[in-house]
Design an enzyme around this catalytic site. Structure first.
Site, mmCIF file in Angstrom:
data_model
loop_
_atom_site.group_PDB
_atom_site.id
_atom_site.type_symbol
_atom_site.label_atom_id
_atom_site.label_comp_id
_atom_site.label_asym_id
_atom_site.label_seq_id
_atom_site.Cartn_x
_atom_site.Cartn_y
_atom_site.Cartn_z
ATOM 1 N N ASP A 121 21.455 58.199 93.218
ATOM 2 C CA ASP A 121 20.164 57.563 92.964
ATOM 3 C C ASP A 121 19.349 57.523 94.262
ATOM 4 O OD1 ASP A 121 18.222 55.342 91.978
ATOM 5 O OD2 ASP A 121 19.522 55.652 90.260
ATOM 6 N N HIS A 166 15.583 51.141 93.342
ATOM 7 C CA HIS A 166 16.165 51.563 92.070
ATOM 8 C C HIS A 166 17.686 51.681 92.153
ATOM 9 C CE1 HIS A 166 16.871 54.371 88.649
ATOM 10 N NE2 HIS A 166 15.797 53.805 88.126
ATOM 11 N N ALA A 214 21.072 64.451 81.366
ATOM 12 C CA ALA A 214 21.675 63.761 80.222
ATOM 13 C C ALA A 214 21.779 64.658 78.991
ATOM 14 C CB ALA A 214 20.872 62.504 79.887
ATOM 15 N N SER A 245 17.210 53.722 82.832
ATOM 16 C CA SER A 245 17.883 53.638 84.134
ATOM 17 C C SER A 245 18.695 52.372 84.263
ATOM 18 C CB SER A 245 16.850 53.658 85.263
ATOM 19 O OG SER A 245 16.313 54.937 85.445
#
Length: 393
Positions: free
Chosen positions: A110, A141, A279, A332
Site C-alpha cells: 500500500d 491509507h 482483484a 480498501s
C-alpha cells in the site's frame, strides 16, 4: 519504433536471446526465484510478438500504472464510533474467535505505514520502499489498512482483527515512481520471500491514466484506448497466472493467500462497475464492501461487483499517521477485514495441521461467508460468499 516496459513470467532454462532480461530477486535483484522467473523487459511491438510466441512465456503484460483505491467521501461515523470494539471487527466476529493471528506473517502492499503509531507497538515491521519518496506513509491509507488487520487497541478501542500478529511485511508500492503493475508483482514476490502467508492489496489499475500516457506518447485516442484494453486483459492474465504459480509453490517463498479490494467505481443504484485487476485475477480473493443499515448490512453504493466475499467497508475506524484514529470508507477498508480474518484462519490451520495450505486456507475463508446478518435480496454477485467470518473453534 515505440518501446514499452513489460512484466514477464518465464519458465526456467530459457536460452539467451537478443533481449536483456532483468530477473527480479526479492532480496538483491540479482536472480530469479526457482521454477518461474519474474522479469522486466523493454520491447518494441516486433519483439513483444516474438516473446509472446515463446512457449516458455507463462504471462506477458505491459507495466500499466496502478493507483490507490481512494476512500470515498467521508461518511458520518456511527454513534458507536467510540465503542470498545470497532463495528467492523465485531461484525466479522473476531472478538468471539479463540485465534488472534499469533505465528502468522501478514503483508500489506500500500502507501506504507507509520511505524511510530501506538497501534503497531511491539510488532516487527519489515519494510521496503518501492517508490522514490519517503519510506513512511505520506497518505495515511496504508496505516489505516494495517490497523484493521493487526493493530493494537488505541484509546481503549479495539480496531484490529489479528491483534497478536507479531511480524508484518510492509511494501510501500504507491507513491512517486512506484505505482505500476511491475512494482506490484515485484512487491508480491518480495513479500513471499519474507514469509508472508497473507498478502493484502487495496489498489487497482489506472486505466484512464494509461490511456492518457499513450496519448502523450503520440497515439490517437482510439488506438490508445484499444491498446490499453489489450494491456488490461494481459494484466488480468498476469495476476491470474501469478496466483496460480503461488498456489503451486513455483515462486520463491510461495505460497500465500492474495487478497485485493474490488474497487470503488460503482454508483448504486445508477450503475455497477466490475472488479478490476489485481482483484479481477482468478485465484485472488476480491473483496466488496458492506455498510450498516436499518435492514442489516447492505452493499455499499460504491462497491464494485463480481467479488469473492464481502466485509465491512463503511465508516471503518482505524489508525492514521501521527497517532489517533479516523473513519474511512471504501473497499480498501473491506479488504483488510478479510486479510485479518484470513490470518486467524491461517493460525487455526497452522496449529491443527502444522503447516498452511493456501488453497485450503482460501476454501475455508470463503466457506466462512454468511448471509445471516445481511439485508434481504442482495445480488450474490455483489457479496460473493457473503460476510466473512472468523473461526470460532
Amino acid at each position: 519504433m515505440f518501446e514499452e516496459q513489460y512484466v514477464r513470467l518465464r519458465a526456467p532454462d530459457l536460452l539467451s536471446g537478443d533481449y536483456a532480461f532483468e530477473s527480479f530477486d526479492p532480496m538483491d535483484g540479482s536472480s530469479a526465484g526457482p521454477g518461474v522467473a519474474v522479469e522486466t523487459l523493454t520491447l518494441n511491438p516486433r519483439e513483444r510478438r516474438d516473446v509472446q510466441r515463446d512457449p516458455r512465456t507463462t504471462a506477458l503484460a505491459p507495466a500499466m500504472p496502478m493507483k490507490l483505491i481512494e476512500p470515498v467521501a467521508a461518511e458520518a461515523e456511527p454513534e458507536a464510533a467510540a465503542a470498545p470494539i470497532a463495528w467492523g471487527v465485531a461484525a466479522v466476529r473476531a472478538p468471539d474467535s479463540p485465534y488472534d493471528g499469533q505465528g502468522i506473517t501478514v503483508a500489506v502492499l500500500d502507501t506504507g505505514i507509520d511505524p511510530t503509531h501506538p497501534a503497531f507497538a511491539g510488532i516487527d515491521l519489515v519494510r521496503r520502499n518501492f517508490t522514490e519518496e519517503s519510506d513512511d506513509d505520506l497518505n495515511g491509507h496504508g496505516t489505516h489498512c494495517a490497523g484493521t488487520i493487526f493493530g493494537q487497541d488505541v484509546d481503549g478501542q479495539r480496531i484490529g482483527i489479528a491483534r497478536h500478529v507479531r511480524r508484518a511485511v510492509i511494501g510501500k508500492v504507491l507513491g512517486v515512481g512506484g505505482d505500476s503493475s511491475l512494482t506490484i508483482v515485484e512487491a508480491i514476490q518480495w513479500a513471499l520471500a519474507e514469509g508472508a502467508q497473507v498478502i493484502s492489496m487495496s489498489l487497482g489499475i489506472d486505466f484512464p491514466g494509461y490511456v492518457d500516457r499513450l496519448v502523450k506518447l503520440g497515439f490517437d485516442v482510439l488506438p490508445a484506448t484499444s491498446r490499453a484494453l489489450e494491456g488490461y486483459r494481459a494484466n488480468i492474465n498476469l495476476f491470474s497466472r501469478l496466483a496460480d504459480l503461488i498456489a503451486a509453490r513455483r515462486l520463491v517463498g510461495a505460497g500465500a493467500l492474495l487478497i485485493a479490494a474490488a474497487g470503488n467505481e460503482s454508483d448504486r443504484p445508477r450503475y455497477e462497475i466490475a472488479v478490476a485487476p489485481p482483484a479481477a485475477g482468478t485465484g485472488i480473493v476480491a473483496v466488496g464492501a458492506l455498510g450498516q443499515t436499518g435492514r442489516g448490512l447492505d452493499v455499499a453504493s460504491f462497491s464494485n461487483s463480481g467479488v469473492s466475499i464481502a466485509a465491512p467497508g463503511v465508516a471503518i475506524r482505524s489508525a492514521v499517521p501521527r497517532g489517533g484514529l479516523r473513519a474511512m470508507s471504501g473497499t480498501s477498508m473491506a479488504a483488510p477485514h478479510v486479510a485479518g480474518v484470513a490470518a486467524l484462519w491461517a493460525q487455526k490451520q497452522l496449529e491443527e495441521d502444522g503447516a498452511i495450505d493456501d488453497e485450503l486456507l482460501k476454501s475455508r475463508l470463503l466457506a466462512s461467508g454468511t448471509r445471516a446478518r445481511l439485508a434481504p435480496e442482495i445480488d450474490p454477485d455483489d457479496i460473493g460468499a457473503g460476510l466473512v467470518q472468523a473461526p470460532l473453534g
